[in-house]
Design a protein around this motif. Structure first.
Motif, short mmCIF file in Angstrom:
data_model
loop_
_atom_site.label_atom_id
_atom_site.label_comp_id
_atom_site.label_asym_id
_atom_site.label_seq_id
_atom_site.Cartn_x
_atom_site.Cartn_y
_atom_site.Cartn_z
N PHE A 225 8.06 8.18 2.91
CA PHE A 225 8.44 6.84 3.37
C PHE A 225 7.42 6.24 4.33
O PHE A 225 7.62 5.14 4.84
CB PHE A 225 9.81 6.89 4.06
CG PHE A 225 10.93 7.29 3.14
CD1 PHE A 225 11.48 6.38 2.25
CD2 PHE A 225 11.42 8.59 3.15
CE1 PHE A 225 12.51 6.76 1.40
CE2 PHE A 225 12.45 8.97 2.30
CZ PHE A 225 13.00 8.06 1.42
N GLY A 226 6.32 6.94 4.57
CA GLY A 226 5.32 6.47 5.51
C GLY A 226 4.34 5.48 4.89
O GLY A 226 4.41 5.15 3.70
N ALA A 227 3.41 5.02 5.72
CA ALA A 227 2.43 4.03 5.27
C ALA A 227 1.12 4.66 4.83
O ALA A 227 0.31 4.00 4.17
CB ALA A 227 2.16 3.03 6.40
N ASN A 228 0.90 5.91 5.20
CA ASN A 228 -0.37 6.55 4.88
C ASN A 228 -0.26 7.35 3.58
O ASN A 228 0.61 8.21 3.45
CB ASN A 228 -0.79 7.48 6.03
CG ASN A 228 -0.98 6.72 7.33
OD1 ASN A 228 -1.61 5.67 7.35
ND2 ASN A 228 -0.41 7.24 8.42
N SER A 229 -1.14 7.05 2.65
CA SER A 229 -1.11 7.74 1.36
C SER A 229 -1.89 9.04 1.44
O SER A 229 -2.62 9.30 2.40
CB SER A 229 -1.68 6.86 0.26
OG SER A 229 -3.10 6.82 0.35
N ALA A 230 -1.74 9.83 0.38
CA ALA A 230 -2.44 11.11 0.31
C ALA A 230 -3.74 11.00 -0.46
O ALA A 230 -4.25 11.99 -0.99
CB ALA A 230 -1.52 12.15 -0.35
N ALA A 231 -4.31 9.79 -0.51
CA ALA A 231 -5.53 9.58 -1.29
C ALA A 231 -6.69 10.45 -0.81
O ALA A 231 -7.57 10.81 -1.58
CB ALA A 231 -5.93 8.11 -1.26
N THR A 232 -6.67 10.78 0.48
CA THR A 232 -7.76 11.61 1.03
C THR A 232 -7.35 13.08 1.14
O THR A 232 -8.13 13.90 1.65
CB THR A 232 -8.18 11.09 2.41
OG1 THR A 232 -7.05 11.11 3.29
CG2 THR A 232 -8.71 9.66 2.31
N LEU A 233 -6.15 13.40 0.68
CA LEU A 233 -5.70 14.79 0.75
C LEU A 233 -6.52 15.67 -0.19
O LEU A 233 -6.85 15.27 -1.31
CB LEU A 233 -4.22 14.87 0.36
CG LEU A 233 -3.59 16.27 0.28
CD1 LEU A 233 -3.50 16.88 1.67
CD2 LEU A 233 -2.23 16.21 -0.38
#
Length: 367
Positions: free
Chosen positions: A326-334
């Motif tokens: 539900f947060g604003a930060n995606s896992a694109a850099t995970l």
């Protein structure tokens, strides 16, 4: 009177002789050969190939008709009494076909019909969609001249296929396919080949005892949890039921952590995916998927079931978000190579009560 008769006979003989001379002077077109350029095919050619017609009395070319139905365009500037050039068209909408067929040339001196054989070109494979295939999933092959396909093999074994058009084929990939396998498409024109690269697919659990995580337990506000419900897509499946409890404010199931699922080279989140077969007791039941990493980072992804029948849900790891999804930060850099645990539960803040989710065949895929 006799003189008049003699005169009439003389006139008739003169006219007959004149007509005979005229017939001797009449010319008709003649075609000696049709030669494909470049090359030396005689009375044979491939589509979109130039053909040089050689013969006599060919001047004043007016019309070329192939197979009694297809008009062929030509440049009159390349027309002489001895030869002319045209290009063989191929258009399915006009009824183009392969094989021997008549071709008629209409010139100023008349018309002549010959037979020409249209040969099927060698098929080609241009690309696959997606570029990296996944075992057990469909794969689109794009190319040219996919006519009269007789067989398609992968690593020497026949695969199922459906020809969409002369430039597109959908094939079914076996679940045990491996990278580097050679795909071969065979037509009367020959064979097209391509080495197929496959995604890395890691089975997390199929709830039939297979996968890297086999001992699942539940936690939080779960009413009941089973990992051996019969009748799933491939055997047993897991069922998690929530009936409204909010004592903990969360729920879920997991088989725990452990070693990483992927190798360290699989570090691009945009190329990593979670595949999971899902179903539920009711439309709107909301799944909550959570990923944990070896260094304590977690991301979530929530989605509602839109069909109570079994479907395969594919989620890009780059679409996961912090704060349990539900947060604003995606896992694109995970870094997906660090993922070592996958949790499955119900997002109980926005789901029907009761909700019973069903899931099976959890996989992590990198391509």
């Amino acid at each position: 009177m006799i003189n008049k008769i003699k005169y009439s006979i003389l006139v008739l003989l003169t006219l007959a002789a004149f007509t005979a001379c005229q017939n001797d002077d009449m010319v008709t077109p003649n075609v000696d050969a049709m030669v494909a350029e470049p090359g030396d095919l005689l009375n044979q050619t491939f589509p979109s190939t130039k053909v040089r017609v050689e013969g006599e009395n060919l001047k004043g070319l007016k019309k070329i008709t192939l197979d009694d139905k297809i008009d062929i365009s030509f440049n009159p500037n390349y027309n002489s009494d001895k030869s002319f050039i045209f290009t063989i068209p191929f258009d399915e909408k006009l009824g183009s076909r392969f094989g021997v067929q008549p071709i008629t040339f209409l010139t100023a001196a008349g018309s002549v019909t010959k037979n020409i054989e249209i040969l099927q070109p060698l098929p080609t494979i241009l690309k696959t969609i997606p570029a990296v295939a996944t075992p057990g999933f469909p794969l689109e092959i794009q190319g040219t001249w996919f006519y009269n396909v007789s067989s398609i093999t992968l690593a020497g074994k026949a695969v199922s296929y459906s020809v969409n058009s002369s430039s597109s084929i959908i094939i079914g990939l076996p679940a045990n396919a491996v990278s580097g396998s050679e795909l071969v498409i065979t037509t009367p024109g020959g064979k097209a080949t391509k080495s197929i690269e496959f995604a890395t697919v890691i089975l997390v659990s199929d709830f039939d005892g297979n996968g890297l995580r086999t001992s699942w337990t539940s936690y939080g506000d779960v009413d009941s949890f089973s990992t051996n419900t019969a009748g799933g897509p491939t055997g047993n499946y897991a069922t998690l039921v929530w009936t409204g409890s909010t004592a903990n404010g969360y729920n879920g199931s997991s088989a725990g952590g452990g070693s990483n699922f992927l190798s360290t080279s699989n570090n691009d989140a945009t190329r990593a995916f979670i595949d999971i077969d899902v179903s539920a007791n009711v439309v709107g039941a909301q799944f909550a998927i959570q990923l944990n990493t070896i260094d304590g980072i977690n991301y979530g992804y929530n989605f509602k079931v839109t069909d109570v029948n079994w479907t395969t849900k594919t989620i890009s790891i780059a679409d996961f978000k912090d704060n349990y999804g539900f947060g604003a930060n995606s896992a694109a850099t995970l870094d997906p190579s660090k993922i070592n645990e996958i949790k499955v539960g119900i997002a109980q803040g926005d789901t029907p009560n009761p909700s019973a989710i069903k899931f099976d065949n959890i996989k992590i895929r990198y391509q």
